[in-house]
Each structure stands twice: as C-alpha cells, then as structure tokens.
Design a protein around this motif. Structure first.
Motif, PDB file in Angstrom:
ATOM      1  N   HIS A 215      38.006  40.050  59.672  1.00 26.96           N
ATOM      2  CA  HIS A 215      36.968  40.417  60.526  1.00 26.96           C
ATOM      3  C   HIS A 215      36.784  38.958  60.971  1.00 26.96           C
ATOM      4  CE1 HIS A 215      36.213  44.728  59.698  1.00 26.96           C
ATOM      5  NE2 HIS A 215      36.586  44.310  58.384  1.00 26.96           N
ATOM      6  N   ALA A 216      37.358  38.512  61.994  1.00 28.20           N
ATOM      7  CA  ALA A 216      37.056  37.222  62.449  1.00 28.20           C
ATOM      8  C   ALA A 216      36.010  37.262  63.478  1.00 28.20           C
ATOM      9  CB  ALA A 216      38.529  36.921  63.302  1.00 28.20           C
ATOM     10  N   GLU A 217      35.325  38.320  63.629  1.00 26.69           N
ATOM     11  CA  GLU A 217      34.162  38.118  64.429  1.00 26.69           C
ATOM     12  C   GLU A 217      32.901  37.599  63.808  1.00 26.69           C
ATOM     13  OE1 GLU A 217      35.660  40.858  63.730  1.00 26.69           O
ATOM     14  OE2 GLU A 217      34.140  42.275  62.826  1.00 26.69           O
ATOM     15  N   ARG A 218      33.164  38.026  62.129  1.00 28.99           N
ATOM     16  CA  ARG A 218      31.991  37.773  61.392  1.00 28.99           C
ATOM     17  C   ARG A 218      31.799  36.332  60.937  1.00 28.99           C
ATOM     18  NH1 ARG A 218      32.399  43.009  57.716  1.00 28.99           N
ATOM     19  NH2 ARG A 218      32.215  44.524  59.280  1.00 28.99           N
ATOM     20  N   ARG A 219      30.583  35.620  60.789  1.00 30.41           N
ATOM     21  CA  ARG A 219      30.333  34.516  60.440  1.00 30.41           C
ATOM     22  C   ARG A 219      29.732  34.612  59.040  1.00 30.41           C
ATOM     23  NH1 ARG A 219      33.696  33.964  63.076  1.00 30.41           N
ATOM     24  NH2 ARG A 219      33.965  32.702  65.019  1.00 30.41           N
ATOM     25  N   PRO A 220      30.236  33.748  57.902  1.00 31.07           N
ATOM     26  CA  PRO A 220      31.704  33.583  57.774  1.00 31.07           C
ATOM     27  C   PRO A 220      32.474  34.633  58.157  1.00 31.07           C
ATOM     28  CG  PRO A 220      30.741  33.752  55.697  1.00 31.07           C
ATOM     29  CD  PRO A 220      29.733  34.111  56.726  1.00 31.07           C
ATOM     30  N   VAL A 221      33.756  34.446  58.379  1.00 27.67           N
ATOM     31  CA  VAL A 221      34.878  35.412  58.406  1.00 27.67           C
ATOM     32  C   VAL A 221      34.940  36.116  57.105  1.00 27.67           C
ATOM     33  CG1 VAL A 221      37.324  35.809  58.903  1.00 27.67           C
ATOM     34  CG2 VAL A 221      36.116  34.066  60.411  1.00 27.67           C
ATOM     35  N   GLU A 222      35.256  37.436  57.117  1.00 23.46           N
ATOM     36  CA  GLU A 222      35.318  38.364  56.151  1.00 23.46           C
ATOM     37  C   GLU A 222      36.655  38.794  55.831  1.00 23.46           C
ATOM     38  OE1 GLU A 222      31.946  40.860  55.536  1.00 23.46           O
ATOM     39  OE2 GLU A 222      30.793  39.177  55.295  1.00 23.46           O
ATOM     40  N   GLY A 223      37.182  39.082  54.801  1.00 24.53           N
ATOM     41  CA  GLY A 223      38.550  39.479  54.627  1.00 24.53           C
ATOM     42  C   GLY A 223      38.187  41.034  53.927  1.00 24.53           C
ATOM     43  N   GLU A 224      38.611  42.199  54.469  1.00 30.55           N
ATOM     44  CA  GLU A 224      38.488  43.567  53.792  1.00 30.55           C
ATOM     45  C   GLU A 224      39.524  43.983  53.170  1.00 30.55           C
ATOM     46  OE1 GLU A 224      37.505  46.504  56.958  1.00 30.55           O
ATOM     47  OE2 GLU A 224      37.681  48.092  55.571  1.00 30.55           O
ATOM     48  N   ILE A 225      39.364  44.555  51.992  1.00 32.20           N
ATOM     49  CA  ILE A 225      40.562  45.390  51.373  1.00 32.20           C
ATOM     50  C   ILE A 225      40.479  46.737  52.158  1.00 32.20           C
ATOM     51  CG2 ILE A 225      41.206  46.658  49.473  1.00 32.20           C
ATOM     52  CD1 ILE A 225      41.276  43.588  48.608  1.00 32.20           C
ATOM     53  N   TYR A 226      41.413  46.856  53.245  1.00 33.84           N
ATOM     54  CA  TYR A 226      41.130  47.786  54.305  1.00 33.84           C
ATOM     55  C   TYR A 226      41.836  49.135  53.483  1.00 33.84           C
ATOM     56  CZ  TYR A 226      42.441  49.884  59.105  1.00 33.84           C
ATOM     57  OH  TYR A 226      42.416  50.734  59.847  1.00 33.84           O
ATOM     58  N   VAL A 227      42.861  49.255  52.995  1.00 39.39           N
ATOM     59  CA  VAL A 227      43.308  50.381  52.480  1.00 39.39           C
ATOM     60  C   VAL A 227      44.169  49.877  50.905  1.00 39.39           C
ATOM     61  CG1 VAL A 227      44.668  52.609  52.484  1.00 39.39           C
ATOM     62  CG2 VAL A 227      43.965  51.479  54.654  1.00 39.39           C
ATOM     63  N   ILE A 228      43.888  50.424  50.049  1.00 39.56           N
ATOM     64  CA  ILE A 228      44.469  50.391  48.835  1.00 39.56           C
ATOM     65  C   ILE A 228      45.070  51.659  48.177  1.00 39.56           C
ATOM     66  CG2 ILE A 228      42.295  49.930  47.220  1.00 39.56           C
ATOM     67  CD1 ILE A 228      44.410  48.137  45.645  1.00 39.56           C
ATOM     68  N   ALA A 229      46.108  51.711  47.962  1.00 40.40           N
ATOM     69  CA  ALA A 229      46.726  53.008  47.289  1.00 40.40           C
ATOM     70  C   ALA A 229      47.795  52.881  46.194  1.00 40.40           C
ATOM     71  CB  ALA A 229      47.025  54.068  48.498  1.00 40.40           C
ATOM     72  N   VAL A 230      47.841  53.424  45.252  1.00 38.91           N
ATOM     73  CA  VAL A 230      48.936  53.341  44.298  1.00 38.91           C
ATOM     74  C   VAL A 230      49.518  54.850  44.023  1.00 38.91           C
ATOM     75  CG1 VAL A 230      49.365  53.185  41.776  1.00 38.91           C
ATOM     76  CG2 VAL A 230      47.939  51.795  42.786  1.00 38.91           C
ATOM     77  N   ASP A 231      50.766  55.005  44.320  1.00 38.18           N
ATOM     78  CA  ASP A 231      51.277  56.325  43.972  1.00 38.18           C
ATOM     79  C   ASP A 231      50.981  56.835  42.838  1.00 38.18           C
ATOM     80  OD1 ASP A 231      54.141  57.889  45.165  1.00 38.18           O
ATOM     81  OD2 ASP A 231      53.287  58.345  43.289  1.00 38.18           O
ATOM     82  N   PRO A 232      50.397  58.423  42.887  1.00 41.08           N
ATOM     83  CA  PRO A 232      49.891  59.133  41.721  1.00 41.08           C
ATOM     84  C   PRO A 232      50.779  59.015  40.569  1.00 41.08           C
ATOM     85  CG  PRO A 232      49.486  60.452  43.720  1.00 41.08           C
ATOM     86  CD  PRO A 232      50.117  59.226  44.293  1.00 41.08           C
ATOM     87  N   ASP A 233      52.149  58.851  40.823  1.00 44.15           N
ATOM     88  CA  ASP A 233      53.228  58.685  39.607  1.00 44.15           C
ATOM     89  C   ASP A 233      52.955  57.431  38.828  1.00 44.15           C
ATOM     90  OD1 ASP A 233      54.457  61.091  40.447  1.00 44.15           O
ATOM     91  OD2 ASP A 233      56.438  60.049  41.386  1.00 44.15           O
ATOM     92  N   PHE A 234      52.363  56.456  39.393  1.00 39.70           N
ATOM     93  CA  PHE A 234      52.064  55.290  38.732  1.00 39.70           C
ATOM     94  C   PHE A 234      50.567  55.033  38.556  1.00 39.70           C
ATOM     95  CE2 PHE A 234      56.155  54.820  41.415  1.00 39.70           C
ATOM     96  CZ  PHE A 234      56.974  54.677  40.427  1.00 39.70           C
ATOM     97  N   HIS A 235      49.829  55.947  38.495  1.00 42.92           N
ATOM     98  CA  HIS A 235      48.024  55.433  38.184  1.00 42.92           C
ATOM     99  C   HIS A 235      48.216  55.362  36.885  1.00 42.92           C
ATOM    100  CE1 HIS A 235      46.378  57.968  41.828  1.00 42.92           C
ATOM    101  NE2 HIS A 235      46.994  56.877  42.406  1.00 42.92           N
ATOM    102  N   GLY A 236      47.112  54.435  36.685  1.00 44.99           N
ATOM    103  CA  GLY A 236      46.668  54.122  35.222  1.00 44.99           C
ATOM    104  C   GLY A 236      47.483  53.091  34.446  1.00 44.99           C
ATOM    105  N   ARG A 237      48.346  52.461  35.323  1.00 42.63           N
ATOM    106  CA  ARG A 237      49.213  51.315  34.857  1.00 42.63           C
ATOM    107  C   ARG A 237      48.811  49.970  34.920  1.00 42.63           C
ATOM    108  NH1 ARG A 237      55.391  53.648  35.610  1.00 42.63           N
ATOM    109  NH2 ARG A 237      54.961  55.704  35.237  1.00 42.63           N
ATOM    110  N   GLY A 238      47.777  49.924  35.699  1.00 46.40           N
ATOM    111  CA  GLY A 238      47.089  48.590  35.743  1.00 46.40           C
ATOM    112  C   GLY A 238      47.495  48.054  37.296  1.00 46.40           C
ATOM    113  N   LEU A 239      48.101  49.145  38.260  1.00 47.32           N
ATOM    114  CA  LEU A 239      48.841  48.370  39.442  1.00 47.32           C
ATOM    115  C   LEU A 239      47.870  48.304  40.375  1.00 47.32           C
ATOM    116  CD1 LEU A 239      52.085  50.344  40.239  1.00 47.32           C
ATOM    117  CD2 LEU A 239      51.697  48.286  39.167  1.00 47.32           C
TER     118      LEU A 239
END
Ligand SMILES: CC(C)(COP(=O)(O)OP(=O)(O)OC[C@H]1O[C@@H](n2cnc3c(N)ncnc32)[C@H](O)[C@@H]1OP(=O)(O)O)[C@@H](O)C(=O)NCCC(=O)NCCS
Length: 297
Positions: A215-239
């Motif tokens: 978000h370059a318009e913010r002061r200070p600039v902020e970085g968003e975790i915009y989307v995070i997804a783990v395939d359900p086949d791999f859930h619960g393994r620390g990914l």
C-alpha cells in the motif's frame, strides 16, 4: 437531494474523486478491492451502483458486486455529508437493485462501524453479520524460513493458483469461486508484482501461495498479506506458517516496516497462526447482512 440507480456507464471520474476525498479523510480506501475492480471494469453480472447528488455535487455512492453466493456492498459518504439518513437512502436503493437482479444475500461491509452505520443498517433491515479483523505487526520478523518459495510465473501458474485458491476458500463469499479472469484483473493492477506472490511447490504441484500487496499510499508504506492459501491436501503440515513468513520476508525486503492483513475471527486456524507470529488486532470491520427475495415480476 437526488438518489439514483445508475443503469448506464458510470461517471467514473466523479466517483473516483469522491473515493479519494474519503480515503484522505479515513486513511484507507473506502471501496474494498474487488468492488473497485468491478467498478473500474464497467460492472459484471449483478453489479448495482447508486449515486446521491446534492446541488449537482456527488455526496454519496453505493455499490453492490456479486461474489461467491452473495453480493458485497459498500456505501461511501462525502466527508461533509455523513448522516444515517443518507446512508440508509443509498442502501435502500441498492437493495432494491439487488432484488431486481434476483435477490440473495447482501453483505454491507463497514470499516470501524459506528452508531451511524448501526442506525442505517437497522433502518434498511440489515442485521449484524460477520466481522473482519485487521491485524498488523512490525517488520522484519527475523524468524528463518524453512521452505523454498519461488515467484509466480504469469501465464504459466494462473490455472494452478486459481485451483488452489478455490479449493482452500471453497465456502468463502468474497475469495472463493475465482476464475482465471478474476486473477488476471488483479494482475493488471499497478501494485501487482509477481515476485511478491510467493509460491511453494510440493510433490510436483502448486501446494500453496502467499500473495503480498504494498500500500504505497500509506505513510509509512504497508505490506499486506493479500491472499494466503494452502491446498487442503497439505493443511496442518506447517506450510501456512512458512508461507506467511515468506510473504512477510518478501515485504520486508522491499524496505517496508509494517505488515498487515485481514482475517475473519471465525477462521481459528488463521487467527491462531497470525497471533503466534506476533500480529495484533488494530481495526475491526463488520458486515451487515440481509437475505433478499427477488422482486416479483
Ligand atoms: C490458514 C491456512 C493458510 C493455514 O495453513 P496450514 O498449512 O494448514 O497451517 P500450518 O500447518 O502452518 O499451521 C499453522 C498453525 O495453525 C494451527 N492450525 C492449523 N489448523 C488449525 C485449525 N483448524 N484450528 C486451530 N488451529 C489450527 C496449527 O496448529 C499451527 O499452529 P502451531 O504451529 O502453533 O501448532 C490454511 O488453513 C488455509 O489455506 N485456509 C484456507 C484459506 C484461508 O483461510 N486463508 C487465510 C485467510 S486470512
């Protein structure tokens, strides 16, 4: 005052001026990302836009955009025109538009809800629905990353990313049910950076991703975790933990010192993960919800 449903092309410049004026006052964009993209692209199926003018000036704007089984709505009031009556009038016309388009669930998303929003929602017949937490932490994190990630390859990874996204967010109103076109609309945005979309491959396939957005318009600039997804086949393994760390590392490498994200408090896995990584809640958003019957024809 004149409240009007827009049926043809929207005067995008006037709406954009209003959005920018409100963004300056509130320090955040008043239209959620997916609504802004829908507006900019001329409105997909189920799009409804309502304007409020006073003496020829645009003093309010409401929009509904259809997502994965619901319509997400936003109401934007000019800084000098904030009142529950204006919000309610915009909402009422918006809801009529959604009903004319076939009805269904409407979620009106409000950042930092106040009495104005509570009153307008109640008057328009909406009740409290889901909350959304905005969490933040200082960067860098300083924890080593235990998995390999690579940059997203536009045109090569598109189908696989959408597939993992839809499997991970199968029941999600806004994030589920993506198509490659949904992805490409975001790839066309000026903030898109394929290096900031970290991919982890496992067993020869795309197993998860962490997409960051500055978000370059913010002061200070902020970085968003915009989307995070783990395939359900791999859930619960620390990914999920490792991909979040990789995303935050990618943000910090761009000299950004604040990481932030949005999460549904009911998403216990994600909230637990973010808290354990040092994120704290700094804002609460809320959806006011109603189930609309289609307008009788
Ligand atoms: C959230 C998500 C990314 C986590 O991925 P994951 O690979 O399964 O998570 P991890 O294995 O790294 O686990 C991270 C932590 O969450 C905990 N966790 C995982 N699933 C959990 C659950 N169902 N309930 C409570 N805690 C859970 C783990 O115990 C771990 O904590 P610990 O290290 O203290 O033991 C994954 O569940 C996902 O893709 N969900 C759907 C998409 C989504 O909701 N994204 C986040 C939107 S904000």
């Amino acid at each position: 005052m004149r409240i009007e449903r827009q049926t043809g092309a929207i005067a995008l410049a006037a709406v954009d001026d209003l959005l920018q004026a409100v963004a300056l006052q509130q320090d955040h964009q008043p239209l959620p990302d997916h609504l802004w993209l829908d507006l900019r692209d001329g409105g997909g199926p189920g799009f409804v836009a309502v304007t409020a003018h006073d003496d020829g000036a645009l003093i309010g704007y409401a929009q509904g955009s259809r997502g994965n089984g619901s319509t997400a709505a936003a109401v934007v009031l000019a800084p000098n025109a904030e009142s529950p009556e204006l919000a309610e009038a915009l909402l009422a016309e918006l809801l009529a538009g959604v009903a004319d388009n076939g009805g269904g669930t409407v979620d009106w998303w409000v950042a930092e809800p106040s009495q104005l929003h509570e009153t307008a929602a109640a008057e328009a017949g909406l009740h409290r629905g889901r909350d959304l937490l905005q969490m933040a932490r200082a960067l860098p994190v300083g924890t080593p990353i235990a998995i390999e990630t690579r940059s997203f390859r536009p045109g090569i990874d598109d189908d696989d990313l959408v597939d993992v996204n839809n499997r991970a967010f199968a029941d999600h109103h806004e994030q589920g049910g993506w198509t490659v076109a949904t992805l490409r609309r975001r790839m066309a945005e000026p903030w898109f950076d394929p290096d900031g979309l970290r991919i982890h491959d496992r067993d020869g396939r795309l197993a998860g991703f962490c997409w960051t957005k500055l978000h370059a318009e913010r002061r200070p600039v902020e970085g968003e975790i915009y989307v995070i997804a783990v395939d359900p086949d791999f859930h619960g393994r620390g990914l999920g933990r490792q991909l979040t760390l990789a995303g935050l590392d990618s943000i910090a490498r761009r000299d950004v010192v604040v990481g932030m994200l949005y999460v549904d408090p009911a998403n216990t896995a994600a909230v637990h993960l973010y808290r354990s990584l040092g994120f704290a809640v700094r804002r609460r958003d809320r959806a006011y919800t109603v189930e609309l019957a289609p307008t009788a024809s």
